[in-house]
Every structure is written in C-alpha cells, then in structure tokens.
Design an enzyme around this catalytic site. Structure first.
Site, PDB file in Angstrom:
ATOM      1  N   VAL A 110     145.226   4.716 123.683  1.00  0.00           N
ATOM      2  CA  VAL A 110     145.612   3.308 123.829  1.00  0.00           C
ATOM      3  C   VAL A 110     145.846   3.050 125.316  1.00  0.00           C
ATOM      4  O   VAL A 110     146.665   3.738 125.917  1.00  0.00           O
ATOM      5  CB  VAL A 110     146.938   3.003 123.086  1.00  0.00           C
ATOM      6  CG1 VAL A 110     147.285   1.522 123.181  1.00  0.00           C
ATOM      7  CG2 VAL A 110     146.891   3.462 121.639  1.00  0.00           C
ATOM      8  N   HIS A 111     145.118   2.112 125.898  1.00  0.00           N
ATOM      9  CA  HIS A 111     145.438   1.792 127.292  1.00  0.00           C
ATOM     10  C   HIS A 111     145.163   0.349 127.683  1.00  0.00           C
ATOM     11  O   HIS A 111     145.564  -0.088 128.752  1.00  0.00           O
ATOM     12  CB  HIS A 111     144.682   2.715 128.254  1.00  0.00           C
ATOM     13  CG  HIS A 111     143.242   2.335 128.426  1.00  0.00           C
ATOM     14  ND1 HIS A 111     142.271   2.688 127.523  1.00  0.00           N
ATOM     15  CD2 HIS A 111     142.620   1.618 129.379  1.00  0.00           C
ATOM     16  CE1 HIS A 111     141.109   2.214 127.931  1.00  0.00           C
ATOM     17  NE2 HIS A 111     141.275   1.553 129.046  1.00  0.00           N
ATOM     18  N   ARG A 112     144.464  -0.409 126.828  1.00  0.00           N
ATOM     19  CA  ARG A 112     144.146  -1.808 127.195  1.00  0.00           C
ATOM     20  C   ARG A 112     145.419  -2.593 127.426  1.00  0.00           C
ATOM     21  O   ARG A 112     146.370  -2.478 126.622  1.00  0.00           O
ATOM     22  CB  ARG A 112     143.392  -2.484 126.057  1.00  0.00           C
ATOM     23  CG  ARG A 112     142.047  -1.931 125.793  1.00  0.00           C
ATOM     24  CD  ARG A 112     141.010  -2.545 126.686  1.00  0.00           C
ATOM     25  NE  ARG A 112     139.951  -1.571 126.858  1.00  0.00           N
ATOM     26  CZ  ARG A 112     139.007  -1.627 127.765  1.00  0.00           C
ATOM     27  NH1 ARG A 112     138.975  -2.617 128.615  1.00  0.00           N
ATOM     28  NH2 ARG A 112     138.094  -0.703 127.844  1.00  0.00           N
TER      29      ARG A 112
END
Ligand code: UD1
Ligand code: UDP
Length: 353
Positions: free
Chosen positions: A199-201
């Site tokens: 998860v990084h957006r």
C-alpha cells in the site's frame, strides 16, 4: 549513441535496469538519479542487486510537495543534459522525476523517449497528470500494449509511437530466475500459504478512513499477511494510530529488495496492492491480484479476469481475498519480455538519422 537516463523512484530502478543491461552492450549510458527516493531499501538496494552501475549523478532532491519536488529537479537535470550532450534522454513511467525530465528535455535538443507511454487510468491522480504531460512532450513513445497506443491516438499522438511490449516483463523474467527465496523462511511463511500486500498510493495511505479499512481487512484474513511497508505508509500508520494494529496483525516489514519481492509475489496465494507495477508482475507470475484502487491503467489484467478492482472497501477486499479463483486462460497483451531490445534498436536508429 549516448543516452542520458533519468530515474528517481523505486519502480524506475527496476525498469531502467532491464534496458541498461541491453543498452550498455553497445552504447554509452549516463544514469542520473533525481534523489526522489533515497532510503537504502527504496534506492541503493536496487543498484546493488540488479547488476546495474550506480548512478553517475544523484541530484539529491529528496521529498517535498509535488511542485517543490518537481521544481528542485529542473535546474539539476538541465545542467546534466547541457554538460553531457546526449543523443537522447530516456524516462520511465509516471513519477515527478519523469515529468521534470520531460519538461526540461522538451526545450532542449535531444529527443525525449518515454517508456510506458500511453498508460491512462482515467482518474485525477498526480501520476495521470505526469503521464499525459510527458507523453505530449515526448518524441519517442514506447507503449507496452496496443491499448496504450490507442490511448495516445485518442489524444492525437500517432507519430513516434512504438509498441515495444512492457519493459517490466523483461525485468520480471530476469528476476524470476534470480529470485531470493530466503525471504520466505526469514519471514516464516510457506509457499501458497500467505497473502502479500503493498500500500503506498496517497489516495489510500494519506486517507485515515481508507487506510484503516485496508488494515482491518488484511488483519482479518486467516492467513499470514506480509506487508513490506513503503515509508509513506509507515508514517501514516503512525500518524493515524494504526501502527500497533498493523504490527500485531500483520507481518510488517521494511520494503524488500526486488529479488526478494519477486520471490514473495511468486509464492503468495494472492496479493493485495495499490501498486501499478505489482499488479502487472502478479499477472506475469499467475498470482491472483486484488487491487486496492477503483481504477487501473493496466486494464488488460482486469479485463482478462486476473485482477480485481476493490478499492478500499473492507467487505470487497475480504471477499476478493477469500475467493481467488482465476480464469483458465491468460492473454499476453504486454509482449514477450524483449522490450529492452526493441527500445534500444529504435533509439539507435532514430539517433543515427
Ligand atoms: C512515488 C510516485 C508514485 C510511485 C511511487 C513508487 C510521484 C508523484 N509518485 O510515490 O507514482 O508509485 O513513487 O514507490 O512521483 N519517503 C521516504 N523515503 C524515501 C522515499 C519516500 O521516507 O526514500 C517518504 C517521504 O515521507 C515522502 C513520501 O515517502 O514524502 C512519499 O514519497 P514520494 O516520492 O513523494 O512519493 P511516493 O508515494 O513514493
Ligand atoms: N517492490 C520491491 N520491494 C517492495 C515493494 C515493491 O522491490 O518491497 C518492487 C515491485 O516488484 C515493483 C516495484 O517495486 O517492481 C513497484 O514499485 P511501487 O509499488 O513502489 O510503484 P508503482 O509500480 O506503483 O509505481
């Protein structure tokens, strides 16, 4: 031919490595790192393990707002291009480093070549702005698929477009043969028995409600869930008071190197991700993918049934993770894993003229 390549963020090191290996056989490459990513695990590790030389220059811009970060790259990149006088400038993907190099090069002599051109998700995320502006500044546009070429045609771009196939596939094939499976025993997970997540957006990580829903859905999965966390996500988990929950319920690790990540992705029962590159790598490795976004630029993975878009909806994430039946057939929309050869050939032909 002398090519000046601009990289700055994790996925670009992986893709540039695939092209550099071919390019450097017969040509000269100057590698400029903007410094957008700088942690050991977000940058150095890729140069150490991907058999590519360290960058010739690192502009060291670091993290900042979009405008300040992009602005900080401009003067440094212009100076590099002035000093090196390359025959072409090569950029990858859709980050602020890509856009900065595109803006600078579009007002200078060397042609701008964009790898992963034509990708569109139809959403108003910063990466979509970077994609569109870079494509409209580029002289050579290397698309990974016919859909991407059609996207460009809809925007009136038909000159200089080459369907090279996806350079990420080249990178993946290289790494699959060199996958570092020691990461499985290090993390205590067995093949086919765990979920991998990334998860990084900003749309997920910077939104407390969405991040909480994602963490809760992952924690509730009965299998071990490995989350190599991007530094942005670690910072937000701490800020939103979710870090303890994630640490207790997940196997929360630092980002891992590419050869370790490929080993994890190949062995995972399913991956939950908001990454662009990971969706595609899952597709190449036949690993079912649950995408934590409402839309994707890698539309072929969804249309073929190998990837499911679930957004940050807890119920949808849980149900997609628990039913990972995939179709029997898989199309090959992204070429044959020899994109780098095509890119170097076209660059060499064009710069010779
Ligand atoms: C960037 C790209 C995104 C890409 C991603 C790959 C843009 C607009 N976004 O997003 O398209 O998918 O890279 O990973 O270019 N940080 C560190 N150490 C690092 C790097 C970042 O601590 O080495 C932290 C900083 O707090 C920073 C935050 O992560 O503010 C975000 O980094 P940034 O490069 O701005 O965006 P990414 O989310 O990494
Ligand atoms: N990746 C990695 N280690 C990790 C997470 C991802 O090597 O811990 C690799 C992954 O295999 C892919 C790339 O990084 O090649 C994707 O980067 P990211 O998800 O940050 O960016 P995106 O593809 O969304 O732009």
């Amino acid at each position: 031919m002398k090519v000046l390549t601009v990289v700055g963020a994790r996925p670009q090191f992986v893709k540039a490595a695939a092209v550099s290996r071919v390019l450097r056989q017969d040509h000269e490459e100057v590698l400029v790192h903007t410094g957008q990513h700088y942690d050991e695990g977000m940058s150095d590790v890729f140069f150490e393990e991907l058999s590519i030389p360290y960058p010739d220059t690192n502009l060291g811009v670091g993290s900042d707002t979009h405008g300040r970060q992009t602005g900080a790259m401009l003067s440094g990149l212009e100076a590099e291009i002035e000093a090196e006088e390359p025959d072409a400038v090569l950029v990858y993907g859709d980050t602020n480093s890509t856009l900065a190099a595109a803006i600078v090069t579009s007002k200078m002599d060397p042609p701008l070549a964009h790898v992963e051109a034509g990708m569109r998700s139809g959403s108003e995320i910063p990466e979509e702005t970077n994609r569109i502006l870079t494509d409209h500044a580029a002289d050579l546009l290397f698309v990974p698929s016919t859909d991407a070429a059609a996207n460009l045609a809809r925007e009136g771009i038909t000159e200089g477009v080459h369907n090279s196939g996806d350079v990420g596939y080249d990178a993946l094939l290289w790494a699959r043969d060199r996958a570092d499976t020691s990461v499985l025993s290090d993390l205590g997970v067995g093949s086919g028995e765990f979920v991998l997540a990334t998860v990084h957006r900003d749309t997920n990580a910077d939104d407390p409600e969405k991040l909480e829903k994602i963490v809760d859905a992952l924690v509730e999965d009965p299998r071990p869930v490995v989350l190599p966390a991007h530094p942005r996500t670690v910072a937000r988990l701490e800020e939103f008071g979710l870090y303890g929950r994630a640490e207790r319920g997940l196997i929360l690790t630092e980002p891992v190197g590419y050869r370790q990540f490929v080993a994890l992705l190949d062995a995972a029962a399913v991956v939950a991700t908001d990454s662009g590159g990971v969706q595609k790598e899952a597709f190449f490795l036949d690993t079912p993918c649950v995408t934590l976004r409402e839309e994707t630029e890698w539309v072929e993975t969804v249309e073929s049934g190998w990837n499911r878009l679930v957004g940050a909806d807890g119920g949808a994430i849980r149900s997609a993770l628990s039913d990972v039946t995939m179709p029997n057939e898989k199309p090959t929309p992204y070429g044959d894993g020899t994109a780098a050869e095509r890119i170097v050939e076209v660059l060499s032909d064009v710069t010779r003229l």
